[in-house]
Every structure is written in structure tokens, then in C-alpha cells.
Design an enzyme around this catalytic site. Structure first.
Site, PDB file in Angstrom:
ATOM      1  N   LYS A  38      -6.482   9.062  -0.440  1.00  0.00           N
ATOM      2  CA  LYS A  38      -6.129  10.493  -1.463  1.00  0.00           C
ATOM      3  C   LYS A  38      -7.072  10.735  -1.622  1.00  0.00           C
ATOM      4  O   LYS A  38      -7.999  11.793  -2.597  1.00  0.00           O
ATOM      5  CB  LYS A  38      -6.122   9.073  -2.593  1.00  0.00           C
ATOM      6  N   PHE A  78      18.799   6.090  -5.240  1.00  0.00           N
ATOM      7  CA  PHE A  78      18.792   6.030  -4.113  1.00  0.00           C
ATOM      8  C   PHE A  78      19.144   6.289  -2.943  1.00  0.00           C
ATOM      9  O   PHE A  78      19.067   8.052  -3.034  1.00  0.00           O
ATOM     10  CB  PHE A  78      19.316   4.251  -3.482  1.00  0.00           C
ATOM     11  N   SER A 138       3.149   8.322  -8.585  1.00  0.00           N
ATOM     12  CA  SER A 138       3.112   7.184  -7.435  1.00  0.00           C
ATOM     13  C   SER A 138       3.746   6.714  -8.255  1.00  0.00           C
ATOM     14  O   SER A 138       4.548   5.775  -9.342  1.00  0.00           O
ATOM     15  CB  SER A 138       1.424   6.907  -8.319  1.00  0.00           C
ATOM     16  N   ASN A 182       1.783  -3.690  -8.155  1.00  0.00           N
ATOM     17  CA  ASN A 182       1.244  -2.796  -7.092  1.00  0.00           C
ATOM     18  C   ASN A 182       1.064  -3.238  -5.898  1.00  0.00           C
ATOM     19  O   ASN A 182       0.204  -3.080  -5.250  1.00  0.00           O
ATOM     20  CB  ASN A 182       0.224  -1.926  -7.738  1.00  0.00           C
ATOM     21  N   CYS A 206       7.110   6.588  -7.520  1.00  0.00           N
ATOM     22  CA  CYS A 206       7.849   6.608  -8.434  1.00  0.00           C
ATOM     23  C   CYS A 206       9.760   6.990  -7.270  1.00  0.00           C
ATOM     24  O   CYS A 206      10.483   7.477  -7.708  1.00  0.00           O
ATOM     25  CB  CYS A 206       8.154   8.109  -8.751  1.00  0.00           C
ATOM     26  N   ARG A 217       9.333  10.941 -13.895  1.00  0.00           N
ATOM     27  CA  ARG A 217      10.418   9.324 -14.503  1.00  0.00           C
ATOM     28  C   ARG A 217      10.262   9.730 -16.028  1.00  0.00           C
ATOM     29  O   ARG A 217       9.468   9.115 -17.104  1.00  0.00           O
ATOM     30  CB  ARG A 217       9.315   8.243 -14.466  1.00  0.00           C
ATOM     31  N   ASN A 251      21.014   9.727  -4.003  1.00  0.00           N
ATOM     32  CA  ASN A 251      20.338  11.052  -4.410  1.00  0.00           C
ATOM     33  C   ASN A 251      21.053  12.216  -3.563  1.00  0.00           C
ATOM     34  O   ASN A 251      20.879  13.535  -3.584  1.00  0.00           O
ATOM     35  CB  ASN A 251      18.746  10.942  -4.400  1.00  0.00           C
ATOM     36  N   ASN A 290      11.081   5.982  -0.754  1.00  0.00           N
ATOM     37  CA  ASN A 290      12.860   5.963  -0.647  1.00  0.00           C
ATOM     38  C   ASN A 290      13.380   6.679  -0.678  1.00  0.00           C
ATOM     39  O   ASN A 290      14.633   6.550   0.175  1.00  0.00           O
ATOM     40  CB  ASN A 290      13.580   5.104  -1.761  1.00  0.00           C
ATOM     41  N   HIS A 319       0.675  15.267  -2.848  1.00  0.00           N
ATOM     42  CA  HIS A 319       1.152  14.269  -3.226  1.00  0.00           C
ATOM     43  C   HIS A 319       2.889  14.483  -2.823  1.00  0.00           C
ATOM     44  O   HIS A 319       3.696  14.521  -4.057  1.00  0.00           O
ATOM     45  CB  HIS A 319       0.784  13.788  -4.507  1.00  0.00           C
ATOM     46  N   TYR A 364      -9.625  -1.522  -3.115  1.00  0.00           N
ATOM     47  CA  TYR A 364      -8.008  -1.483  -3.162  1.00  0.00           C
ATOM     48  C   TYR A 364      -7.560  -0.389  -2.139  1.00  0.00           C
ATOM     49  O   TYR A 364      -8.535   1.088  -2.404  1.00  0.00           O
ATOM     50  CB  TYR A 364      -7.098  -0.996  -4.690  1.00  0.00           C
ATOM     51  N   GLY A 365      -6.508   0.243  -1.746  1.00  0.00           N
ATOM     52  CA  GLY A 365      -6.233   1.017  -0.744  1.00  0.00           C
ATOM     53  C   GLY A 365      -6.819   2.764  -1.935  1.00  0.00           C
ATOM     54  O   GLY A 365      -7.595   3.306  -0.691  1.00  0.00           O
ATOM     55  N   ASP A 421       4.117  10.894   1.513  1.00  0.00           N
ATOM     56  CA  ASP A 421       2.861  10.498   0.723  1.00  0.00           C
ATOM     57  C   ASP A 421       1.875  11.410  -0.065  1.00  0.00           C
ATOM     58  O   ASP A 421       1.883  11.729  -0.270  1.00  0.00           O
ATOM     59  CB  ASP A 421       1.887   9.573   0.286  1.00  0.00           C
ATOM     60  N   ARG A 430       1.232  -4.280  -1.981  1.00  0.00           N
ATOM     61  CA  ARG A 430       2.110  -2.897  -1.120  1.00  0.00           C
ATOM     62  C   ARG A 430       1.971  -2.982   0.824  1.00  0.00           C
ATOM     63  O   ARG A 430       1.551  -4.750   0.582  1.00  0.00           O
ATOM     64  CB  ARG A 430       0.458  -2.254  -0.633  1.00  0.00           C
ATOM     65  N   ARG A 442      -5.622   2.054  -8.491  1.00  0.00           N
ATOM     66  CA  ARG A 442      -6.510   2.924  -8.372  1.00  0.00           C
ATOM     67  C   ARG A 442      -7.488   2.740  -9.730  1.00  0.00           C
ATOM     68  O   ARG A 442      -6.755   2.648 -10.923  1.00  0.00           O
ATOM     69  CB  ARG A 442      -5.742   4.249  -8.151  1.00  0.00           C
TER      70      ARG A 442
HETATM   71  C1  OXD Z   1      -0.457   6.161  -4.945  1.00  0.00           C
HETATM   72  C2  OXD Z   1      -0.415   5.683  -3.886  1.00  0.00           C
HETATM   73  O1  OXD Z   1      -1.227   5.252  -5.223  1.00  0.00           O
HETATM   74  O2  OXD Z   1      -0.212   6.505  -2.905  1.00  0.00           O
HETATM   75  O3  OXD Z   1      -0.286   7.485  -5.023  1.00  0.00           O
HETATM   76  O4  OXD Z   1      -1.263   4.914  -3.147  1.00  0.00           O
HETATM   77 MN    MN Z   2       0.866   8.509  -3.287  1.00  0.00          MN
END
Ligand code: OXD
Ligand code: MN
Length: 583
Positions: free
Chosen positions: A207, A492, A249, A366, A251, A399, A495, A255, A227, A198-199, A278, A368, A70
Site C-alpha cells: 500500500k 461469485f 478493501s 481480517n 469487497c 458495497r 458475476n 474472488n 487499487h 500488519y501487512g 489488488d 489473511r 491498517r
Molecule cells: C487492503 C489490502 O487492505 O489489500 O486493501 O490488504
Molecule cells: Mn487492497
């Protein structure tokens, strides 16, 4: 083909006149249509077939090396008044932005096909869902949108019925970063994105629509677009709770959403199921609780670090029918990334021979995977429920290598909103720019809130009203480090231990230590069986440093001040009250 909605046909005609494509294709979302697009992308080299016996139906896309994340500095919220976008957004006057984009889009689809992509964010029959149409010249975007949203015929039927939809216009242009802009016009429900494939910049349902436009829309309609992942947690008695959790993102949302509990928990009958990884749309139900849906239908997850140990459910999901972007490839043509296993790939993410000696990663940090949520072994059937799921707890997490303990609980909703507003986190590779720099990322929405954060916090505060049965709010930090620089908490699957404590707090079955920063757990109330946490870990994970927090709260106060008089008094008062207790 056209639609039965004149406004949609007219818009497509206008855009075709502007962009001058050779062909126009209305997407129906069918298997046959997808197969044809894939065939075409294999022929032109924009997709490469991966090993069919190990990864059936899976492909690799290599993006332009300058187009891998992004671009927050090129992302704008174009409201009439600058203050409505707020200091948290880059702003451009709508007329100026439209003129700039018009020049870029003029003739940009010559020699290309214009795809009309109708999509629905959320289950097709849910009143919480919202629809959009993306016009794009990228078949890669079409193939990804088909996985990430409910795309095609059924979405078009809903759009024709409702008459309202978000208009998203996208072209990869010439991928020149100098000619790249992601513009949002929340007042007219429009998105214009140019120059990136890019996504986060190009799959406009994600987003751009589900967060930036939706957050703006949610404010006026009384709901929240966040988010956040959504997970289900079932106890041995069969009682199910749902938790929504916001993390910046890259973080670990994917998972956490797919967590497999430690052995003892599985034996006792605990189960985690996945609703989303997400984005979460939440709205108060008739009973006063917040009900949530995942507006997405797939996962666009970060590949590096995904392994049989860190996320077996994600790994199982991506063994077939998956689009990989910017990963490396092994000698037998399997996708590979750092942290997957001990194999050494032969080709890096740019398509060059991989040189292990060079010290640069084989997969882009990054890189994906795009995959349907239905392929995830932990995917919950309730994710398709039109009414959504009731949320028992909201979790905010950053984080933070220092200061912030493993978990604490807000005293009440206002305190919880302050905890979310004050979230800080170290930056990651999900956006271009420096990695590892601590910045404030309120509710993990810094890159995604489509309006002024001061108004956004006021909107959050407004949910605390008569009849509301709001979730408890918690803050977690899985990333605390010891003096040696190593993580103190295993993270992981472990948690789960923290999630269980949250549920005990929701049930009111355990107490806590009341401190100025919130309720800290009594360590004895968290199941630490089988973990070897040394004294430093116990102290740093479960205690708080009054002096450090006094400095943190002073900096939170300065941050809130940046928003000027629009910042809600209640939030400032809460910050000052806690400052007073810490000093
Ligand atoms: C982000 C994603 O960047 O979910 O937050 O792709
Ligand atoms: Mn995201």
C-alpha cells in the site's frame, strides 16, 4: 555484504547508526535464506508450523491482538504544502514527521537484526516496474515481502543499474498503538513505518509504495497507480480481453480476479485468468490503449469467506507454501476460518481454546493468507509480460445495500471519472474502526491516494486526449439487498454474466437503456439462464430509482465541494448536468 550503489550503502549505514541493530543482513531472496528465517521464527514462536501433510510448507503467525488491520488515522502523507495531500489524507509537515519518527527509531533495533530488503514492484524486466528497498527489523515482514514482491538479488541488480529507489524504513517497535505511525514523503520517495507488523502497514512495497508513493509518482510521469484487480477473459473464439476493477478493501477483488465461470460458460469455452488481485499500474501505450501490470508477485488475501464454493482457485493456491496470519486452527493443526467449511476449530486466532458458544469469530475477520501468485491455478502467464496487458474495460464497484443497480456504463471518460469519484461503500474489517458505515471511497483509493483527490481526478481526466483509445468504464454493485436483508444477486462465479455483458458493450454488439445515471443493460442482453431472480430482484438490480439518485447526486455534489477550487470544473459540470436531468 553491501551494494555497488554508494547512495544505498550510505543510507543503510545512517539507519544502522540511528536504530543500532546487533546485526545487519542484506537479503538475497534465496531459498536457503528463507529457510533460515523460517527456522528462526519457529524457534522464537513468531511462526507456528501447520499440518505438513495437508498444508506442506505453511505457517501460522499470530499478530499482537491490537495490530490486525491498517490504521488510517495513523497514516500520514507528508508533503511540503498541506493542500498537496488534500482533505482525503491526514497530513503532517515533513520536518515535524521526520523529528517524530527519528525519536521513535532511535535505538529501536537494539538486540535485533536489521534486514535490507531490495524489491522490485512488477516484472524485473518491465519498464513499467519500479524498485524500492525496505529496511525492517521483522523477519515476518521479510518472509512476506519475498512472496509479495520480486525480492532479493535481481531487484538489487536493477536498483544498482537505475540508481533510484523508494526508501522504506520499518520497525515493529514495541507494537504500542500509541507509538504507531505510517508516514509517507512522496516528494522524496520515502516511507517510514513504526509500531505495526500488519501487512498494509509493514509490507512497504504494497500500500505504501505501490499505491501512495506510486500514485504521486504516476501523476508526474503520466501513468496511474490504482487499487484494482486485473483479470483476463477469453471468449469461446479464443479472443482475450483484460479488465481492471477497483473495489474497496475486503469487497471481493480476490474472488473476482479468480472467478470460475458458471458451468454453461465453461462448457462453451469461456475462461477467466488472473493477472492481479489488488493493485494495477497502467500507462498509455504507443497505440493509445492503456497497458497494465500487476506490481505484486503474490496475494495477501482475506481468509474469511474463502471456500471451495466462493473461490476454488484461491483455496487451491493456499494448500502449500502459505503464511497464514490470525486464522484459527483445527484439532489436526490445519488453518481454519469462518466460511471455509463445517468443521469447528479448537484454537482461535489469539491462540486461546475456541468456544463456539461465545458468539465471537474463531478467525479474525481480517485474517489473511500470503501466497505466491504462481501457485494460483488461474494465474496468467501474461502477468509476467514486461509490456503489460491492454485494458478493455475499467470497473468501479462499491458495497451498497440499497439504491445502486447491478451494473451501468459511463457515457464517456469524463462521466466514468465522475462515477469513480462518486463511489461509495460500506466500511469493512480491513481497517480499524466501525464496520458497515457508508463512506465515499473514490476509485477505492480513499486510504491509498498519495495526493489531493481533486488533483487525482484532474489527472484521470487528462488521459482523455487526442489519439487515446481509452477503456469503457462501468460501475457494478454485487451487494444490493432485498427487503428481507438478503443479497439479491448470487455473485461469485455468476458475476461472469455481467462481465460478458461488458464485453458485448465493448464490441458494440448490444444496446442499452440510456438514463441520467448512465447506460443500464436491457435485462434480455444479460445471460440469466439458470438463475431464479424474483420480481423484486429484477426490479432492484436492473432499474434505477430517480428520486433516490437525485438525493445521491446532491450528496455527490456536496462531496466534490469539500475539495474547494482545486476540484476540476469538468467534473463539477458533469455532476450538475446529471443533477439537472434527475430533478
Ligand atoms: C487492503 C489490502 O487492505 O489489500 O486493501 O490488504
Ligand atoms: Mn487492497
Amino acid at each position: 555484504m553491501t551494494s555497488q550503489l554508494p547512495a544505498l550503502n550510505q543510507w543503510v549505514e545512517e539507519i544502522a547508526e540511528l536504530t543500532q541493530p546487533d546485526h545487519i543482513h542484506w537479503c538475497d531472496g534465496s531459498d536457503a535464506e528463507n529457510a533460515k528465517l523460517i527456522e528462526q521464527m519457529l524457534a522464537d514462536g513468531s511462526l507456528l508450523k501447520l499440518n505438513e501433510s495437508t498444508h506442506p510448507g505453511s505457517y501460522l503467525h499470530r499478530s499482537h491482538p491490537d495490530d490486525v488491520a491498517r490504521v488510517e488515522h495513523l497514516t500520514f502523507v507528508c508533503t511540503t504544502e498541506r493542500d498537496d495531500a488534500g482533505p482525503n489524507n491526514h497530513w503532517m509537515a515533513p520536518d515535524e514527521a521526520r523529528a517524530k519518527m527519528r525519536a521513535l527509531f532511535t535505538g529501536c533495533m537494539k538486540g535485533r537484526t536489521l534486514y535490507v530488503v531490495p524489491y522490485c514492484m512488477g516484472p524485473i524486466d518491465s519498464p513499467l516496474s519500479r524498485c524500492g528497498v525496505e529496511i525492517t527489523d521483522s523477519p515476518y515482514v521479510v518472509a512476506n515481502m519475498r512472496i509479495m514482491t520480486r525480492m532479493g538479488q535481481a531487484a538489487l541488480a536493477r536498483i544498482e543499474r537505475e540508481g533510484q529507489f523508494v526508501k522504506g524504513l520499518h520497525s515493529t517497535g514495541d507494537l504500542n498503538p500509541e507509538r504507531r505511525f505510517i508516514m509517507h514523503f512522496p516528494e522524496s520517495l520515502e516511507i517510514q513505518s513504526f509500531g505495526s507488523g500488519y501487512g498494509g502497514n509493514a509490507l512497504l512495497g504494497k500500500k505504501c509504495h505501490a499505491l501512495r508513493i506510486a500514485s504521486h509518482q504516476a501523476r508526474s510521469e503520466g501513468w496511474l497507480a490504482e487499487h484494482m484487480l486485473i483479470l483476463g477473459i477469453e471468449n469461446p473464439q479464443g479472443k482475450k480481453h483484460y479488465i481492471a476493477a477497483a473495489f474497496p478493501s475486503a469487497c471481493g477483488k480476490t474472488n473476482l480476479a479468480m472467478l470460475i465461470p458458471p458451468e454453461g460458460y465453461v462448457r462453451d469455452g469461456w475462461k477467466i485468468t488472473t493477472i492481479g488481485d489488488d493493485i494495477c499500474w497502467m500507462r498509455p501505450g504507443a497505440d493509445g490503449r492503456l497497458y497494465a501490470i500487476n506490481p505484486e508477485a503474490g496475494f495477501f488475501g482475506v481468509a474469511p469467506g474463502t471456500s471451495a464454493k466462493s473461490n476454488p482457485n484461491a483455496l487451491a493456491s493456499i494448500q502449500r507454501n502459505t503464511i497464514f496470519t490470525n486464522v484459527a486452527v483445527t484439532d489436526d493443526n490445519q488453518p481454519w476460518w469462518e466460511g471455509l467449511d463445517k468443521r469447528v476449530p479448537v484454537t482461535d486466532w489469539k491462540g486461546n481454546p475456541f468456544n463456539a458458544e461465545a458468539g465471537t469469530p474463531a478467525a479474525h475477520p481480517n485474517s489473511r493468507f500470503t501466497v505466491s501468485a504462481k501457485q494460483c491455478p488461474s494465474y496468467a502467464p501474461e502477468a509476467e509480460a514486461p509490456a503489460g496487458v491492454p485494458i478493455s474495460a475499467i470497473v468501479f464497484g462499491g458495497r451498497r445495500a440499497s439504491l445502486v443497480p447491478l451494473v451501468f456504463e459511463a457515457r464517456d471518460w469524463t462521466h466514468g471519472v465522475l462515477i469513480g469519484a462518486a463511489m461509495g461503500s460500506e466500511t469493512t474489517a480491513a481497517a480499524t474502526g466501525a464496520v458497515g458505515v457508508m463512506r465515499r471511497d473514490p476509485m477505492a483509493m480513499k486510504p491509498f491516494c498519495g495526493y489531493n483527490f481533486a488533483d487525482y481526478f484532474a489527472h484521470w481526466l487528462s488521459f482523455d486526449k487526442a489519439g487515446a483509445k481509452l477503456p469503457k468504464i462501468f460501475h457494478v454493485n454485487w451487494f444490493r439487498k432485498g427487503d428481507d436483508g438478503d443479497f439479491l444477486w448470487p455473485g461469485f462465479g455468476d458475476n461472469m454474466r455481467v462481465l460478458e455483458w461488458m464485453l458485448k458493450r465493448v464490441a458494440g454488439s448490444v444496446g442499452s437503456q440510456e438514463t441520467p445515471i448512465g447506460h443500464l443493460p436491457n435485462p434480455a442482453d444479460i445471460n440469466l439462464d439458470g438463475l431464479a431472480l424474483n420480481d423484486e430482484a429484477m426490479q432492484k438490480l436492473f432499474d434505477y430509482d430517480r428520486q433516490g439518485w437525485a438525493a445521491e447526486f446532491a450528496s455527490i455534489g456536496e462531496y466534490l465541494e469539500e475539495y474547494g477550487p482545486r476540484m476540476p470544473e469538468a467534473l463539477k459540470a458533469e455532476q450538475q448536468r446529471i443533477c439537472g436531468q434527475l430533478n
